[in-house]
Design a protein around this motif. Structure first.
Motif, PDB file in Angstrom:
ATOM      1  N   GLY A 176       0.832  -1.208   0.000  1.00 45.56           N
ATOM      2  CA  GLY A 176       0.000   0.000   0.000  1.00 45.56           C
ATOM      3  C   GLY A 176       0.860   1.248   0.000  1.00 45.56           C
ATOM      4  O   GLY A 176       2.034   1.219  -0.368  1.00 45.56           O
TER       5      GLY A 176
ATOM      6  N   ASN B 216       4.401   2.143  -1.899  1.00 44.75           N
ATOM      7  CA  ASN B 216       4.244   2.332  -3.347  1.00 44.75           C
ATOM      8  C   ASN B 216       4.646   3.724  -3.855  1.00 44.75           C
ATOM      9  O   ASN B 216       4.479   4.031  -5.031  1.00 44.75           O
ATOM     10  CB  ASN B 216       2.815   1.970  -3.792  1.00 44.75           C
TER      11      ASN B 216
ATOM     12  N   SER C  14      -0.598   8.663   6.712  1.00 44.61           N
ATOM     13  CA  SER C  14      -1.401   7.617   6.084  1.00 44.61           C
ATOM     14  C   SER C  14      -1.234   6.326   6.892  1.00 44.61           C
ATOM     15  O   SER C  14      -0.251   6.156   7.618  1.00 44.61           O
ATOM     16  CB  SER C  14      -1.008   7.420   4.630  1.00 44.61           C
TER      17      SER C  14
ATOM     18  N   ASN D  86       1.190  -5.756  -6.658  1.00 46.29           N
ATOM     19  CA  ASN D  86       0.591  -4.538  -7.242  1.00 46.29           C
ATOM     20  C   ASN D  86       1.198  -3.286  -6.610  1.00 46.29           C
ATOM     21  O   ASN D  86       1.298  -2.248  -7.248  1.00 46.29           O
ATOM     22  CB  ASN D  86      -0.945  -4.578  -7.287  1.00 46.29           C
ATOM     23  N   THR D  87       1.639  -3.407  -5.377  1.00 46.61           N
ATOM     24  CA  THR D  87       2.360  -2.293  -4.751  1.00 46.61           C
ATOM     25  C   THR D  87       3.665  -2.005  -5.500  1.00 46.61           C
ATOM     26  O   THR D  87       4.008  -0.857  -5.774  1.00 46.61           O
ATOM     27  CB  THR D  87       2.677  -2.632  -3.273  1.00 46.61           C
TER      28      THR D  87
ATOM     29  N   LYS E 249      -5.276  12.099  -4.329  1.00 46.53           N
ATOM     30  CA  LYS E 249      -5.585  11.415  -3.073  1.00 46.53           C
ATOM     31  C   LYS E 249      -6.102  12.410  -2.026  1.00 46.53           C
ATOM     32  O   LYS E 249      -7.076  12.137  -1.342  1.00 46.53           O
ATOM     33  CB  LYS E 249      -4.367  10.645  -2.542  1.00 46.53           C
TER      34      LYS E 249
HETATM   35  P1  ATP Z   1      -4.028   5.373   1.574  1.00 52.69           P
HETATM   36  O1  ATP Z   1      -2.841   6.242   1.711  1.00 52.69           O
HETATM   37  O2  ATP Z   1      -5.297   6.135   1.344  1.00 52.69           O
HETATM   38  O3  ATP Z   1      -4.149   4.293   2.608  1.00 52.69           O
HETATM   39  P2  ATP Z   1      -3.128   3.244  -0.205  1.00 52.69           P
HETATM   40  O4  ATP Z   1      -2.185   3.475  -1.367  1.00 52.69           O
HETATM   41  O5  ATP Z   1      -2.564   2.520   0.954  1.00 52.69           O
HETATM   42  O6  ATP Z   1      -3.800   4.630   0.163  1.00 52.69           O
HETATM   43  P3  ATP Z   1      -5.396   1.559  -0.180  1.00 52.69           P
HETATM   44  O7  ATP Z   1      -6.657   1.770  -0.966  1.00 52.69           O
HETATM   45  O8  ATP Z   1      -5.386   1.700   1.304  1.00 52.69           O
HETATM   46  O9  ATP Z   1      -4.321   2.492  -0.842  1.00 52.69           O
HETATM   47  O10 ATP Z   1      -4.880   0.135  -0.576  1.00 52.69           O
HETATM   48  C1  ATP Z   1      -3.703  -0.416  -0.058  1.00 52.69           C
HETATM   49  C2  ATP Z   1      -3.299  -1.638  -0.866  1.00 52.69           C
HETATM   50  O11 ATP Z   1      -4.292  -2.642  -0.690  1.00 52.69           O
HETATM   51  C3  ATP Z   1      -3.219  -1.397  -2.359  1.00 52.69           C
HETATM   52  O12 ATP Z   1      -1.919  -1.001  -2.770  1.00 52.69           O
HETATM   53  C4  ATP Z   1      -3.564  -2.736  -2.907  1.00 52.69           C
HETATM   54  O13 ATP Z   1      -2.407  -3.545  -2.886  1.00 52.69           O
HETATM   55  C5  ATP Z   1      -4.536  -3.282  -1.904  1.00 52.69           C
HETATM   56  N1  ATP Z   1      -5.926  -2.987  -2.270  1.00 52.69           N
HETATM   57  C6  ATP Z   1      -6.718  -2.034  -1.754  1.00 52.69           C
HETATM   58  N2  ATP Z   1      -7.926  -2.031  -2.290  1.00 52.69           N
HETATM   59  C7  ATP Z   1      -7.936  -3.018  -3.156  1.00 52.69           C
HETATM   60  C8  ATP Z   1      -8.902  -3.537  -4.027  1.00 52.69           C
HETATM   61  N3  ATP Z   1     -10.151  -3.053  -4.125  1.00 52.69           N
HETATM   62  N4  ATP Z   1      -8.530  -4.570  -4.777  1.00 52.69           N
HETATM   63  C9  ATP Z   1      -7.314  -5.100  -4.698  1.00 52.69           C
HETATM   64  N5  ATP Z   1      -6.351  -4.656  -3.894  1.00 52.69           N
HETATM   65  C10 ATP Z   1      -6.654  -3.630  -3.140  1.00 52.69           C
END
Ligand code: ATP
Ligand code: MG
Length: 359
Positions: free
Chosen positions: A61, A65, A72, A146-147, A169
Motif C-alpha cells: 500500500g 508504493n 497515512s 501490485n504495490t 488522493k
Molecule cells: P491510503 O494512503 O489512502 O491508505 P493506499 O495506497 O494505501 O492509500 P489503499 O486503498 O489503502 O491504498 O490500498 C492499499 C493496498 O491494498 C493497495 O496497494 C492494494 O495492494 C490493496 N488494495 C486495496 N484495495 C484493493 C482492491 N479493491 N482490490 C485489490 N487490492 C486492493
C-alpha cells in the motif's frame, strides 16, 4: 491581440503546476514519521516471529508504493516461508492476543473477514502527533506485487506521476469520495485511474505500459504467476529511465485538467472498463454488465457491483471499483465535473484554485 488569451491560459497552467507541486510537498510524510513506522514494522515482525519463526512482515500500500501522504495508515503483510503454517484465522487470533499482552496498541482482530486481518492503532505521541493505524494481513502476495507495480510507475516520472496521484488522493479524501464502505472508490482505485490515464488516454503517453513491454530475458511460468494470475511486468526502472523517454511534455497542471475533463465526460462509464494492463475494455467482454434484474439479486449492492469498472492489474477478474454504488458514482462524476468547471474559469491565483478544489 489574438495571442493574448492563449498566453494567459499558459500562464495559469504554469502557475497551477507549480502550486500543485508545492501543495503536495508539504503533505509528504516527515523523515521522523517514516522512521517510526519502520520501527513499528520491525517490532511487530519480532513479535510475530515468536509465533511463526519463519515469517516476514512486509509493507504494502501507500507506505511502500511511493504515494504516501503524511499520517497515512500502514498496510502490512505477513509472509510465512514454510510448508506447515497456521491458518490466517488462527494467526489473527493468536497474534491479537499476543499484541494485547505485549504492546500498547489497540487491537481489533477480524479473523472471519473475507481477508482475515488484525487492525491496530496507536495513540498520538510527539513523533506521531496523529497516532498510527495499521492493518496486518497474511500471505497477500498479489497486493505486494501490485504495490511494486505502482512503485515502478511512480519512479519512471516521479515529479509528474507522484504530484498528480498525491494531489488526487488529498482531493478525493477532502471531497469525501474515498470510502469504499460508503459506495465510493478506494485510494488504490484512484491511483489506477491516474495510471490508466497516463498510459492509455494521453497521446503521446506519459508512461509506458510496464505489463506489455518485452522482457529482457526468458522467464519461466513459475516465476511470474501467483495462483493463476500473471504478475509479470518490466521492473528494471534504472534501465527503463535510460532507454525510454516520454514524448509527452504536458505540465502537471495540464495533465490534471485533462484528467478531470476525461473522467467528467469522455470515459464511457456505462460500457467501459479502465484497465492499466490492456487499455479501455468492454464490460461485455469481461462479463461485467450491470445486472439490473432485481429478481436475480435481492441485495441491491450485488446488483450495483459493476456500475464503475476498473480492472485489477493482476487479478483481472476482479473489479477494483465493485464497491461503487449508483449514488457513489454520481457523486464521483459530479466531483470530476466540479473540478473541471473550477479549473476552466482560470481563477487569478492558482493557489486559490487548489484550495477551492479541495474545500
Ligand atoms: P491510503 O494512503 O489512502 O491508505 P493506499 O495506497 O494505501 O492509500 P489503499 O486503498 O489503502 O491504498 O490500498 C492499499 C493496498 O491494498 C493497495 O496497494 C492494494 O495492494 C490493496 N488494495 C486495496 N484495495 C484493493 C482492491 N479493491 N482490490 C485489490 N487490492 C486492493
Ligand atoms: Mg493504505
Amino acid at each position: 491581440d489574438p495571442s493574448q488569451p492563449r498566453a494567459s491560459k499558459q500562464r495559469f497552467i504554469a502557475g497551477l503546476s507549480q502550486c500543485l507541486f508545492d501543495f503536495v510537498v508539504q503533505l509528504l510524510p516527515t523523515v521522523e514519521e517514516l522512521a517510526v513506522k519502520e520501527d513499528v514494522r520491525k517490532l511487530l515482525e519480532r513479535l510475530i516471529r515468536t509465533i511463526e519463526p519463519n515469517s516476514r512482515l512486509l509493507s504494502f500500500g501507500s507506505t511502500a508504493n511511493g504515494f504516501s501522504l503524511r499520517n497515512s495508515d500502514m498496510d502490512l503483510c505477513c509472509l510465512i516461508d514454510s510448508e506447515e503454517r497456521l491458518s490466517a484465522t488462527d494467526l489473527v487470533t493468536m497474534l491479537s492476543d499476543l499484541l494485547e499482552r505485549e504492546t500498547k496498541f489497540h487491537v481489533k482482530p477480524l479473523p472471519h473477514a473475507r481477508i482475515p486481518i488484525v487492525k491496530l492503532s496507536l495513540d498520538p505521541s510527539p513523533a506521531l502527533p496523529l497516532g498510527i493505524a495499521c492493518d496486518i494481513g497474511f500471505e497477500n502476495r498479489l497486493a505486494l506485487e501490485n504495490t511494486r507495480l505502482l512503485y515502478c510507475y511512480a519512479m519512471i516520472d516521479p515529479t509528474r506521476v507522484r504530484t498528480l496521484v498525491l494531489f488526487l488522493k488529498v482531493w478525493c479524501k477532502r471531497r469525501k469520495i474515498n470510502s469504499p464502505y460508503k459506495g465510493t472508490l478506494s485510494s488504490y482505485g484512484y491511483v489506477l485511474l491516474v495510471i490508466y490515464f497516463l498510459v492509455h488516454v494521453k497521446n503521446p503517453p506519459v508512461l509506458p505500459n510496464l505489463q506489455q513491454m518485452p522482457p529482457l530475458r526468458p522467464i519461466s511460468h513459475g516465476d511470474i504467476h501467483i495462483a493463476e494470475y500473471n504478475t509479470w511486468f518490466f521492473d528494471d526502472i534504472e534501465l527503463l529511465r535510460l532507454r525510454w523517454r516520454s514524448a509527452n511534455t504536458d505540465s502537471i497542471g495540464q495533465l490534471l485538467m485533462d484528467f478531470f475533463k476525461y473522467f467528467s465526460r469522455d470515459f464511457s462509464y456505462n460500457t467501459g472498463v479502465a484497465s492499466i494492463r490492456a487499455g479501455l475494455l468492454k464490460k461485455e467482454s469481461k462479463g461485467w454488465q450491470n445486472d439490473l434484474d432485481p429478481a436475480r439479486y435481492k441485495d441491491a449492492r450485488e446488483r450495483e457491483r459493476n456500475r464503475f469498472c476498473i480492472e485489477d492489474p493482476f487479478e483481472t477478474d476482479f473489479n477494483v471499483a465493485r464497491c461503487v454504488t449508483r449514488d457513489g458514482l454520481y457523486a464521483i462524476r459530479g466531483e470530476f465535473m466540479r473540478a473541471t468547471r473550477m479549473l476552466s474559469t482560470r481563477p487569478e491565483r492558482a493557489s486559490y484554485a487548489i484550495a477551492q478544489l479541495c474545500e
